[in-house]
Design a protein around this motif. Structure first.
Motif: not given
Length: 354
Positions: A42-52
């Motif tokens: 789940t911590q990988h989600c913060k590394q994704l660009e462009g997400l609110v």
């Protein structure tokens, strides 16, 4: 006379309303996600660009879905560029995601198309991923209730459109449902155009069949419901882009609605793309209005369409150049059963805008 602070404040607020500051298509920046990112925690989600924030939360609760959504972002860029390759606006600025130019930041006809395409693409990609078994949370679509005609039977694996629409809209519409996501007019416009994209996707569901029988007689056909290719859906949306309706945000009773600017006696149709801001002609480079211009763009000297040298080059003229093309030639069929070809090189004349 020196302008007052209120003057600058009014100008700033006006710019905010014009640009919209809507984050609805910034998720297309997922196309740049490194393949090395496993996306299994789940911590990988913060590394994704462009997400609110709400999209990051959806990522955490649907990790298995994210590789499919990343693929959808790549499909949006590829399909948009191909669909508009013959137009002055050729969707090139979509590759700047999440930092768009004004052609996509404002409520333009071009942003209307991209919102519609991205909404259709994410649902399309998810629906297809269910069919191929790439998603553990879904499987084939349901068997249709109606009985097929004589010689036909339901079988195969249908595209799971329902699951694609539910999960796709939940992700792609999330930014427009934030409180701080731009003006109300822009949010309404983007939500409307996204729904148009999904409507075109629904309409693309068609019966596909495979033949069975002795010696290819096709005495029995096994059929399922499948979606058309995304490129075909994009062409339908391009036609809607060309006939899009300019709207205004106008009070009607106790609420404000988007209504056609020139013929506001009727409500906006559910099937039409809408836009708030007029677009430039995209002839000359001007980043202030989101135009890359058409200088050095290839044109078609023999065409009468939008890719013709006259229209593409905006009357500025064009320069010829010679290009070498390598093709397969002198092909021979060998019994049984393969074909051998040679490679031939020829020179063709091409043209680019001045």
């Amino acid at each position: 006379m020196k302008p007052s602070p209120q003057f600058f404040l009014a100008g700033f607020l006006s710019l905010i309303l014009q640009t919209g500051l809507c984050y609805g298509i910034k998720w297309i920046a997922l196309s740049k996600t490194p393949s090395a990112l496993a996306l299994n925690q789940t911590q990988h989600c913060k590394q994704l660009e462009g997400l609110v924030v709400s999209q990051v939360q959806l990522c955490r609760s649907n990790l298995e879905l994210m590789q499919t959504i990343i693929q959808a972002a790549r499909e949006v860029i590829k399909t948009c560029r191909k669909t508009f390759s013959d137009m002055r606006w050729n969707c090139s600025s979509i590759e700047l995601a999440p930092n768009y130019l004004l052609d996509l930041e404002r409520g333009t006809r071009e942003s209307a198309f991209v919102y519609a395409l991205s909404a259709a693409a994410i649902s399309h990609t998810i629906a297809r991923a269910c069919t191929t078994g790439d998603l553990p949370g879904c499987s084939c679509g349901p068997i249709p209730g109606e009985t097929p005609g004589p010689g036909y039977r339901w079988g195969g694996c249908a595209d799971n459109l329902n699951y694609g629409l539910i999960m796709g809209s939940k992700f792609s519409d999330a930014p427009m449902k934030m409180k701080k996501s731009g003006s109300q007019a822009n949010k309404l416009m983007h939500l409307h155009n996204s729904e148009v994209g999904r409507q075109v996707l629904k309409a693309s569901l068609e019966m596909k069949c495979k033949c069975h029988g002795v010696s290819g007689s096709c005495s029995i056909k096994t059929c399922w419901k499948g979606l058309q290719e995304l490129r075909d859906i994009a062409l339908d949306l391009k036609n809607k882009y060309l006939s899009a309706t300019k709207v205004v945000h106008r009070p009607m009773g106790t609420r404000k609605y988007l209504v056609p600017k020139d013929i506001d006696i009727r409500p906006v149709k559910e099937t039409e793309l809408i836009y708030l801001q007029s677009s430039p002609d995209f002839c000359m480079k001007n980043e202030k209005v989101g135009s890359h211009g058409t200088q050095d763009r290839q044109c078609n000297k023999t065409s009468n369409g939008s890719d013709s040298c006259d229209l593409m080059c905006c009357g500025r003229g064009y320069n010829p150049y010679m290009d070498k093309v390598v093709e397969r030639c002198h092909c021979k069929y060998h019994w049984c059963c393969y074909v051998t070809c040679k490679k031939c090189e020829r020179t063709v004349e091409r043209y680019v805008c001045k």
